[in-house]
Design a protein around this motif. Structure first.
Motif, short mmCIF file in Angstrom:
data_model
loop_
_atom_site.label_atom_id
_atom_site.label_comp_id
_atom_site.label_asym_id
_atom_site.label_seq_id
_atom_site.Cartn_x
_atom_site.Cartn_y
_atom_site.Cartn_z
N LEU A 140 17.12 -26.22 9.49
CA LEU A 140 17.39 -24.96 10.18
C LEU A 140 17.67 -25.19 11.65
N ARG A 141 16.78 -25.90 12.36
CA ARG A 141 16.98 -26.15 13.79
C ARG A 141 18.07 -27.20 14.02
N GLU A 142 18.23 -28.13 13.09
CA GLU A 142 19.30 -29.12 13.24
C GLU A 142 20.67 -28.45 13.14
N TYR A 143 20.83 -27.54 12.18
CA TYR A 143 22.09 -26.79 12.08
C TYR A 143 22.37 -26.06 13.39
N LEU A 144 21.35 -25.35 13.92
CA LEU A 144 21.54 -24.57 15.15
C LEU A 144 21.88 -25.49 16.33
N ALA A 145 21.21 -26.64 16.42
CA ALA A 145 21.49 -27.58 17.51
C ALA A 145 22.92 -28.09 17.47
N SER A 146 23.50 -28.16 16.29
CA SER A 146 24.89 -28.62 16.16
C SER A 146 25.88 -27.58 16.66
N GLY A 147 25.44 -26.31 16.74
CA GLY A 147 26.32 -25.23 17.14
C GLY A 147 27.11 -24.62 16.01
N THR A 148 27.02 -25.18 14.82
CA THR A 148 27.80 -24.70 13.67
C THR A 148 27.24 -23.37 13.16
N PRO A 149 28.10 -22.41 12.82
CA PRO A 149 27.62 -21.16 12.23
C PRO A 149 26.86 -21.40 10.93
N VAL A 150 25.89 -20.54 10.66
CA VAL A 150 25.01 -20.72 9.51
C VAL A 150 25.04 -19.48 8.63
N ALA A 151 25.18 -19.69 7.32
CA ALA A 151 25.02 -18.65 6.31
C ALA A 151 23.81 -19.01 5.47
N ALA A 152 22.86 -18.09 5.31
CA ALA A 152 21.60 -18.44 4.68
C ALA A 152 20.99 -17.23 3.99
N THR A 153 20.09 -17.52 3.07
CA THR A 153 19.22 -16.48 2.52
C THR A 153 18.00 -16.35 3.42
N ARG A 154 17.39 -15.18 3.40
CA ARG A 154 16.24 -14.93 4.27
C ARG A 154 14.97 -15.56 3.72
N PHE A 155 14.16 -16.12 4.62
CA PHE A 155 12.82 -16.60 4.32
C PHE A 155 12.06 -16.56 5.64
N PRO A 156 10.72 -16.55 5.62
CA PRO A 156 9.96 -16.27 6.85
C PRO A 156 10.31 -17.14 8.04
N ALA A 157 10.50 -18.44 7.86
CA ALA A 157 10.77 -19.31 9.01
C ALA A 157 12.13 -19.02 9.65
N ARG A 213 31.89 -17.65 16.72
CA ARG A 213 32.19 -18.78 17.61
C ARG A 213 31.13 -19.02 18.68
N ASP A 214 29.99 -18.36 18.58
CA ASP A 214 28.99 -18.44 19.64
C ASP A 214 28.06 -19.65 19.46
N GLY A 215 28.65 -20.83 19.46
CA GLY A 215 27.86 -22.04 19.29
C GLY A 215 26.91 -22.29 20.45
N ILE A 216 27.25 -21.83 21.64
CA ILE A 216 26.39 -22.03 22.81
C ILE A 216 25.05 -21.34 22.61
N ALA A 217 25.08 -20.11 22.07
CA ALA A 217 23.83 -19.38 21.86
C ALA A 217 22.97 -20.06 20.81
N ARG A 218 23.60 -20.59 19.77
CA ARG A 218 22.82 -21.28 18.73
C ARG A 218 22.14 -22.52 19.31
N LYS A 219 22.86 -23.28 20.07
CA LYS A 219 22.28 -24.48 20.68
C LYS A 219 21.15 -24.12 21.65
N ALA A 220 21.38 -23.09 22.45
CA ALA A 220 20.37 -22.70 23.44
C ALA A 220 19.07 -22.25 22.78
N ALA A 221 19.17 -21.69 21.57
CA ALA A 221 17.98 -21.17 20.90
C ALA A 221 16.98 -22.25 20.54
#
Length: 376
Positions: free
Chosen positions: A303-320, A348-356
């Motif tokens: 989850l955090r590795e995907y976000l650090a890459s900046g790539t958009p994520v499609a996922a099912t919901r779970f608590p984490a 296209r908001d990869g910067i926000a994903r990385k910053a998170a």
């Protein structure tokens, strides 16, 4: 130097677990003896278990590493010593536990003496390590709870949960990787420590791997196991015939309905250090989990590795996922993944994903944990 550690975990280098990420950093200023897995289920007479037993035997004899050849050493310092102990993998058997207490205790104490290690902190990432509590002259006991062992695939659930209850009862500190896991130990000394991320590894641009197919790519890496919603993925792959669906990791469940589709590729396992090159060049990264007790308690590293890459994520919901849901195209488990993939592909908001996740590195997680260990 801080108190030494004797760590009972999975086989070192077998996969990039949270325990290994943390311990590789703690090993920078602590003496660490890593004890490879002593098993959470009885072995079966099938090809997979026989191969694993053979690999274990070779590791015990010192003739081969216990990790797969495709997996490199985890990043960072390695433990001072790694021990593949001779043990009886039979959770629930008091006879096996008594034998393991003597057998493993003797092996570990011998290596401790060779290392000049005294009064270590005993760290258990597996409940089966309760058999040696009190046998190593340890100053404190830490239970690192990274999974719901009552729901984890490949575990003898009832006896392992009994081992876990006993381990938790004698632990001076319980470290939980998710809030649902922490809630199970209410009233005890619990540190909630969500997983971190190797931010620099995943955020630094990498070349596109040669075996990644051209065209829009929706990708997943990790164990391809029964916690993935194969039916959901089949429907999405059929609805998006121009997309390529790429899976990296060992296949441990029936994927025949998916593997038969022309736009699906299974590339097999890749070293952890190679994963950024794949995820950075996917158009959408996938976390298509089913709704199970194990998933509700999990905190997946990807989850955090995907976000650090900046790539958009499609996922099912779970608590984490909840703290990051504003950055992810999420659907309810069992829903239609196709609109989430299409929506993510336009994000296209990869910067926000990385910053998170920029401040959620493993170094920061290990520093917090080290302070908790020093306070014991």
């Amino acid at each position: 130097m801080s108190a030494p550690l004797v760590v009972f975990g999975e086989d070192w280098g077998a996969h990039p677990s949270s325990t290994q990420h943390l311990v590789s950093r703690l090993a920078a200023d602590r003496s660490v003896l890593w004890v490879n897995s002593i098993g959470l289920r009885r072995p079966r007479l099938d090809a997979r278990d026989l191969a694993r037993l053979l690999a274990k035997a070779r590791a015990i004899a010192g003739r081969a590493p216990s990790r797969p050849a495709s997996m490199p050493e985890p990043e960072g310092p390695r433990p001072a010593r790694i021990l593949s102990p001779l043990a009886i993998p039979w959770p629930g058997s008091r006879l096996a536990e008594a034998v393991n207490r003597r057998l493993i205790g003797r092996q570990v104490r011998r290596v401790m003496a060779e290392m000049g290690m005294e009064r270590p902190i005993l760290w258990a990432s597996l409940p089966s390590a309760v058999s040696v509590v009190g046998a190593l002259g340890e100053r404190a006991v830490v239970y690192y709870c990274g999974d719901d062992f009552g729901a984890l695939t490949g575990v003898d659930h009832a006896p392992v949960l009994e081992l876990e209850a006993r381990l938790a009862a004698c632990a001076d500190l319980i470290v939980a990787a998710s809030a649902p896991l922490a809630e199970r130990f209410a009233g005890r000394n619990v540190l909630l420590l969500p997983h971190g991320v190797d931010y620099d590894l995943f955020a630094t641009p990498c070349a596109r791997p040669a075996d990644l197919p051209e065209g829009p790519v929706a990708g997943f890496y990790g164990s391809v196991s029964d916690w993935l919603d194969i039916g959901m993925l089949v429907r999405a792959a059929r609805a998006l015939p121009d997309w390529r669906f790429v899976f990296i990791g060992p296949v441990q469940t029936d994927v025949s309905p998916l593997a038969g589709l022309p736009n699906v590729r299974f590339l097999g396992p890749r070293p952890h250090t190679a994963l950024p090159g794949y995820v950075q060049h996917w158009d959408v990264a996938l976390i298509p989990f089913r709704d199970t007790p194990q998933i509700r308690a999990c905190n997946p590293l990807k989850l955090r590795e995907y976000l650090a890459s900046g790539t958009p994520v499609a996922a099912t919901r779970f608590p984490a996922l909840t703290p990051y849901e504003g950055l992810i195209h999420a659907i309810d488990p069992g829903g239609d993944l196709t609109p989430a993939i299409r929506g993510a592909a336009q994000d296209r908001d990869g910067i926000a994903r990385k910053a998170a996740v920029a401040a959620e590195g493993w170094d920061a997680r290990a520093a917090r944990l080290s302070a908790a260990l020093d306070a014991l």
